[in-house]
Design a protein around this motif. Structure first.
Motif, PDB file in Angstrom:
ATOM      1  N   UNK A  20       1.337  -0.936   0.176  1.00 23.48           N
ATOM      2  CA  UNK A  20      -0.200   0.184   0.424  1.00 23.48           C
ATOM      3  C   UNK A  20       1.104   1.132   0.111  1.00 23.48           C
ATOM      4  N   UNK A  21       0.301   2.050  -0.728  1.00 26.13           N
ATOM      5  CA  UNK A  21       0.895   3.456  -0.202  1.00 26.13           C
ATOM      6  C   UNK A  21       0.695   4.411   1.175  1.00 26.13           C
ATOM      7  N   UNK A  22       2.082   4.903   1.972  1.00 32.04           N
ATOM      8  CA  UNK A  22       2.096   5.397   3.130  1.00 32.04           C
ATOM      9  C   UNK A  22       1.909   7.249   2.812  1.00 32.04           C
ATOM     10  N   UNK A  23       0.456   7.454   3.435  1.00 33.16           N
ATOM     11  CA  UNK A  23       0.457   9.411   3.355  1.00 33.16           C
ATOM     12  C   UNK A  23       0.785   9.704   4.697  1.00 33.16           C
ATOM     13  N   UNK A  24       1.977  10.393   4.911  1.00 31.09           N
ATOM     14  CA  UNK A  24       1.894  11.179   6.708  1.00 31.09           C
ATOM     15  C   UNK A  24       1.958  12.291   6.476  1.00 31.09           C
TER      16      UNK A  24
ATOM     17  N   UNK B 215       8.224  -3.130   3.902  1.00 24.14           N
ATOM     18  CA  UNK B 215       8.323  -4.597   3.142  1.00 24.14           C
ATOM     19  C   UNK B 215       6.899  -4.216   2.386  1.00 24.14           C
ATOM     20  N   UNK B 216       5.711  -3.430   3.236  1.00 27.07           N
ATOM     21  CA  UNK B 216       4.471  -2.999   2.022  1.00 27.07           C
ATOM     22  C   UNK B 216       4.228  -1.923   1.827  1.00 27.07           C
ATOM     23  N   UNK B 217       5.431  -0.984   2.200  1.00 25.19           N
ATOM     24  CA  UNK B 217       5.276  -0.014   1.981  1.00 25.19           C
ATOM     25  C   UNK B 217       5.342   0.408  -0.420  1.00 25.19           C
ATOM     26  N   UNK B 218       4.723   1.164  -0.831  1.00 19.42           N
ATOM     27  CA  UNK B 218       5.360   1.419  -2.444  1.00 19.42           C
ATOM     28  C   UNK B 218       5.799   2.461  -2.386  1.00 19.42           C
ATOM     29  N   UNK B 219       4.790   3.992  -2.197  1.00 16.47           N
ATOM     30  CA  UNK B 219       5.018   4.846  -2.569  1.00 16.47           C
ATOM     31  C   UNK B 219       4.767   5.414  -0.917  1.00 16.47           C
ATOM     32  N   UNK B 220       6.238   6.323  -0.398  1.00 17.71           N
ATOM     33  CA  UNK B 220       5.979   7.495   0.286  1.00 17.71           C
ATOM     34  C   UNK B 220       6.007   8.872   0.192  1.00 17.71           C
TER      35      UNK B 220
END
Length: 360
Positions: A82-86, A105-110
């Protein structure tokens, strides 16, 4: 209680002094041993092939630096990438957050944005990432929150927030039950009904473990019931009536009561529909003396009061502190300062209880 967690208020059919009978020497209900959870269901972590194609984002707001690692650990349990939006409250956390989540390992785009720490329950996905989130099939919103009013860190709210509460955007209108939510999730993820049941049970059991009773209120509730008062418990929640009943049992409630939950009644306190029903039921039963007790100034005081229902609003400890003329504490930047919260929080909480106990 918070987001999913039910906000419970109490109705009594008599408005006389609640401790009057006890002062006369009448009996009162003793506390019973509390129900304890004995088994945890572990859901399977595999999802169907169709779910692998869904575009999913985790929208995370972080104020405390240690939650960078807590949230990263929570994402370890996620079954697909999934993508991570912080959103971060402090610029000095950018480097750590980028290092942790870009290597996840689960992050695609940060993506990272620094924002003020106001309205963070909803602002990250209603303001900062509102447009971007329209691109996703599903999203998960988590925020870090610590409650330190007891004088020590309590992470119940933050731990509860790390339960994945994915919903299809705009799918649910009005009030829904936890069953509705997980039925939709099963469809969207291509999971089995059994997997959905396991996930739903895991969320409830997590919340059940975190429930902590306010012993004074439990004793008061049991006392009123033992004296013959009709008691109604009213809650805006997506939990079922049976689940809320288990929470009350764990808290120590032992007397009979009527339980009204929004998910079952399809009516809510905070929009007034529940109160219209309550008023009709009171009139139907011929009850003319009653008292509603709750802690939300709008849902528990203003709205029922507008309908002519008698209410008693319980003040937050900080409201009591200020009303008594004590020095202003935990205001402005100090409200988010852990040192100040640890310094003043326990005193404010304890003093509010002493004041409550000393009222004749």
């Amino acid at each position: 209680m918070g987001r999913g967690r039910p906000r419970i208020s109490t109705f009594s059919s008599r408005s006389r002094s609640v401790m009057h009978g006890r002062e006369e020497g009448r009996g009162f209900a003793p506390h019973q041993p509390r129900w304890a959870l004995r088994q945890i269901l572990e859901p399977q972590r595999q999802v169907a092939g169709a779910a692998q194609e869904l575009k999913i984002a985790a929208c995370l707001h972080i104020f405390y630096e240690d939650y960078i690692h807590r949230f990263a650990q929570a994402l370890n349990e996620f079954p697909i990438e999934l993508d991570v939006l912080l959103t971060l409250a402090k610029e000095e956390h950018i480097a750590t957050a980028r290092k942790v989540f870009e290597a996840h390992p689960r992050g695609r785009h940060v993506e990272i944005r620094v924002v003020p720490n106001r309205g963070r329950n909803f602002a990250p996905w209603l303001v900062e990432y509102a447009e971007k989130l329209q691109q996703y099939d599903l999203f998960c919103h988590l925020h870090s929150k610590k409650s330190l009013y007891s004088g020590r860190e309590q992470t119940q709210w933050a731990d509860y927030a790390t339960e994945f509460t994915l919903r299809k955007r705009a799918q649910f209108k009005g009030d829904v039950s936890i069953i509705d939510i997980y039925t939709e999730l099963v469809k969207q993820l291509g999971a089995t009904d059994q997997e959905g049941q396991c996930w739903m049970q895991q969320e409830f059991e997590l919340d059940l473990r975190m429930i902590q009773a306010k012993n004074e209120m439990v004793e008061l509730f049991n006392t009123l019931g033992s004296l013959g008062h009709k008691l109604w418990v009213i809650s805006d929640t997506y939990y079922t009536r049976g689940q809320v009943g288990l929470m009350l049992k764990k808290a120590g409630v032992t007397v009979p009561y009527r339980l009204l939950v929004s998910s079952a009644e399809q009516k809510r306190k905070d929009n007034g529909t529940m109160w219209h029903m309550v008023k009709q039921d009171l009139e139907g039963e011929g009850i003319t003396r009653h008292l509603h007790i709750g802690d939300n100034v709008v849902a528990d005081a203003q709205l029922p009061g507008d309908l002519g229902l008698t209410t008693f609003h319980i003040l937050h400890p900080m409201d009591k502190w200020q009303a008594l003329g004590f020095p202003e504490v935990l205001q402005g930047d100090d409200a988010l300062d852990e040192g100040q919260i640890l310094k003043w929080g326990k005193l404010v909480s304890a003093y509010s209880k002493l004041i409550a106990h000393s009222v004749p």
